[in-house]
Design a protein around this motif. Sequence first.
Motif, short mmCIF file in Angstrom:
data_model
loop_
_atom_site.label_atom_id
_atom_site.label_comp_id
_atom_site.label_asym_id
_atom_site.label_seq_id
_atom_site.Cartn_x
_atom_site.Cartn_y
_atom_site.Cartn_z
N ARG A 149 -8.30 0.45 8.25
CA ARG A 149 -8.01 -0.19 6.96
C ARG A 149 -7.51 0.84 5.94
O ARG A 149 -8.06 1.94 5.82
CB ARG A 149 -9.26 -0.89 6.43
N TYR A 150 -6.49 0.40 5.17
CA TYR A 150 -5.88 1.23 4.14
C TYR A 150 -5.71 0.38 2.89
O TYR A 150 -5.57 -0.84 2.95
CB TYR A 150 -4.51 1.75 4.60
N GLY A 151 -5.70 1.04 1.72
CA GLY A 151 -5.47 0.33 0.47
C GLY A 151 -5.03 1.29 -0.61
O GLY A 151 -5.22 2.51 -0.49
N THR A 152 -4.42 0.77 -1.67
CA THR A 152 -4.09 1.62 -2.80
C THR A 152 -5.35 1.83 -3.65
O THR A 152 -5.68 2.95 -4.02
CB THR A 152 -2.96 1.01 -3.65
N LYS A 153 -6.06 0.73 -3.93
CA LYS A 153 -7.36 0.81 -4.60
C LYS A 153 -8.46 0.22 -3.73
O LYS A 153 -9.63 0.27 -4.09
CB LYS A 153 -7.31 0.07 -5.95
N GLY A 154 -8.07 -0.38 -2.61
CA GLY A 154 -9.05 -1.01 -1.74
C GLY A 154 -9.52 -2.34 -2.26
O GLY A 154 -10.66 -2.74 -2.02
N GLU A 155 -8.64 -3.07 -2.96
CA GLU A 155 -8.99 -4.35 -3.56
C GLU A 155 -8.16 -5.48 -2.95
O GLU A 155 -7.12 -5.22 -2.33
CB GLU A 155 -8.73 -4.29 -5.08
N PRO A 156 -8.61 -6.74 -3.11
CA PRO A 156 -7.80 -7.85 -2.63
C PRO A 156 -6.37 -7.77 -3.18
O PRO A 156 -6.17 -7.58 -4.38
CB PRO A 156 -8.54 -9.08 -3.18
N GLY A 157 -5.41 -7.90 -2.28
CA GLY A 157 -4.01 -7.82 -2.69
C GLY A 157 -3.34 -6.52 -2.33
O GLY A 157 -2.12 -6.40 -2.44
N ASP A 158 -4.13 -5.52 -1.88
CA ASP A 158 -3.48 -4.25 -1.51
C ASP A 158 -3.90 -3.76 -0.12
O ASP A 158 -3.51 -2.67 0.30
CB ASP A 158 -3.72 -3.16 -2.56
N ILE A 159 -4.64 -4.56 0.62
CA ILE A 159 -5.19 -4.12 1.91
C ILE A 159 -4.15 -4.23 3.03
O ILE A 159 -3.49 -5.26 3.18
CB ILE A 159 -6.44 -4.94 2.28
N VAL A 160 -4.04 -3.18 3.81
CA VAL A 160 -3.25 -3.19 5.04
C VAL A 160 -4.14 -2.70 6.17
O VAL A 160 -4.71 -1.60 6.09
CB VAL A 160 -2.00 -2.30 4.93
N ASP A 161 -4.29 -3.52 7.21
CA ASP A 161 -5.04 -3.13 8.39
C ASP A 161 -4.07 -2.84 9.53
O ASP A 161 -3.07 -3.56 9.71
CB ASP A 161 -5.97 -4.26 8.85
N ILE A 162 -4.36 -1.82 10.31
CA ILE A 162 -3.61 -1.54 11.53
C ILE A 162 -4.53 -1.75 12.71
O ILE A 162 -5.62 -1.17 12.78
CB ILE A 162 -3.06 -0.10 11.55
N VAL A 163 -4.11 -2.61 13.64
CA VAL A 163 -4.80 -2.80 14.90
C VAL A 163 -3.91 -2.21 15.99
O VAL A 163 -2.74 -2.60 16.11
CB VAL A 163 -5.09 -4.29 15.17
N VAL A 164 -4.45 -1.28 16.74
CA VAL A 164 -3.66 -0.58 17.76
C VAL A 164 -3.84 -1.26 19.12
O VAL A 164 -4.97 -1.49 19.57
CB VAL A 164 -4.07 0.90 17.87
N ASP A 165 -2.71 -1.61 19.73
CA ASP A 165 -2.69 -2.21 21.07
C ASP A 165 -1.68 -1.43 21.89
O ASP A 165 -0.50 -1.79 21.97
CB ASP A 165 -2.32 -3.69 20.97
N LYS A 166 -2.15 -0.35 22.52
CA LYS A 166 -1.24 0.58 23.20
C LYS A 166 -0.43 -0.08 24.31
O LYS A 166 0.72 0.31 24.57
CB LYS A 166 -2.04 1.76 23.77
N ASN A 167 -1.01 -1.06 24.97
CA ASN A 167 -0.33 -1.70 26.10
C ASN A 167 0.15 -3.10 25.77
O ASN A 167 0.51 -3.87 26.66
CB ASN A 167 -1.30 -1.75 27.30
N GLY A 168 0.17 -3.43 24.47
CA GLY A 168 0.57 -4.77 24.07
C GLY A 168 2.04 -5.05 24.28
O GLY A 168 2.89 -4.15 24.29
#
Length: 316
Positions: free
Chosen positions: A188-207
């Motif tokens: 999880r990443y965010g500019t302030k970590g508030e609703p509206g700025d959250i970006v999650d990365i889910v890694v699927d190496k073999n996807g």
Amino acid sequence: MSALITGIHHITAIAGNPQKNIDFYTGILGLRMVKKTINFDAPDVYHFYFGDELGTPGTVFTTFPFEGARKGTKGTGELTYTAFSIAENSLDYWVERLKKYNVTVSSILNRFDQKLIRFEDHDGMGIELIANNKDSRKGWTTGTIPENHVIRGFYGATLNLKAKELTEKLLTQFMDYKFIAEEDGRFRYGTKGEPGDIVDIVVDKNGRQGIQSAGTVHHIAFRTENESSQLEIQKILINNGYHVTEVKDRNYFKSIYFREPGGVLFEIATDDPGFAIDEDEALLGEALKLPEWAETQRQAIESKLAKVTLKTQDYV
């Protein structure tokens, strides 16, 4: 130095039938249709904008509805789930409402100490509603949903990638994002970590690579304050090897585009001027609005677009 990127501006998806698209997002989800226009790069296709009362950046989900489009498939290199923010006590209301309209909905899930539900729209678009007490935004309070249960705007978005390192570098070194936490392979990443700025990365190496069509996200746009800050971030990105477009005028904001290392199309969009520049605030989304360069072609454009109706009462 103030941040150049302050969160998510809008998320744009590819859809199928335009009337079903309107009915789902305004009728079932209760968002306001704040603009009915055309895809500026494909004028024979609508571009719908759904959001809060004025289409505030951070609340706007937009669609390109292609009548008859086949369904895409979720996979790597895509934004697979768009998460909206709701009040902490609203999950039961939404589970009941979605089931009422025959929308298959997950059981209540837990993520980063928050409860959420997951479902898909009629095209297969991945949607989440995340219950939280950190969102003071009002949402669209005079629509079809009781005020205490309305969607407030975006919570965040999930990027499904084969690797995270280069995308993480882009977010944290050049786009004012910070790493927040990791849970079960979700970063999880965010500019302030508030609703509206959250970006999650889910890694699927073999996807498997996702296939973009109806029910998939075309791009995610991030907020920047104005044209000056946009040019500044454009320069930073170009100087660090990203292939960024020239500034494009989208009437309601200015845009630049580039593809992040994992394959997702990113946009940086200005907060100004907003959606009320060519319509009264009380009438947003009711008329087909065209950019100035397309007005001379209005008759031909309208003849190619399906007739749609914006309902003013609850979806039936």
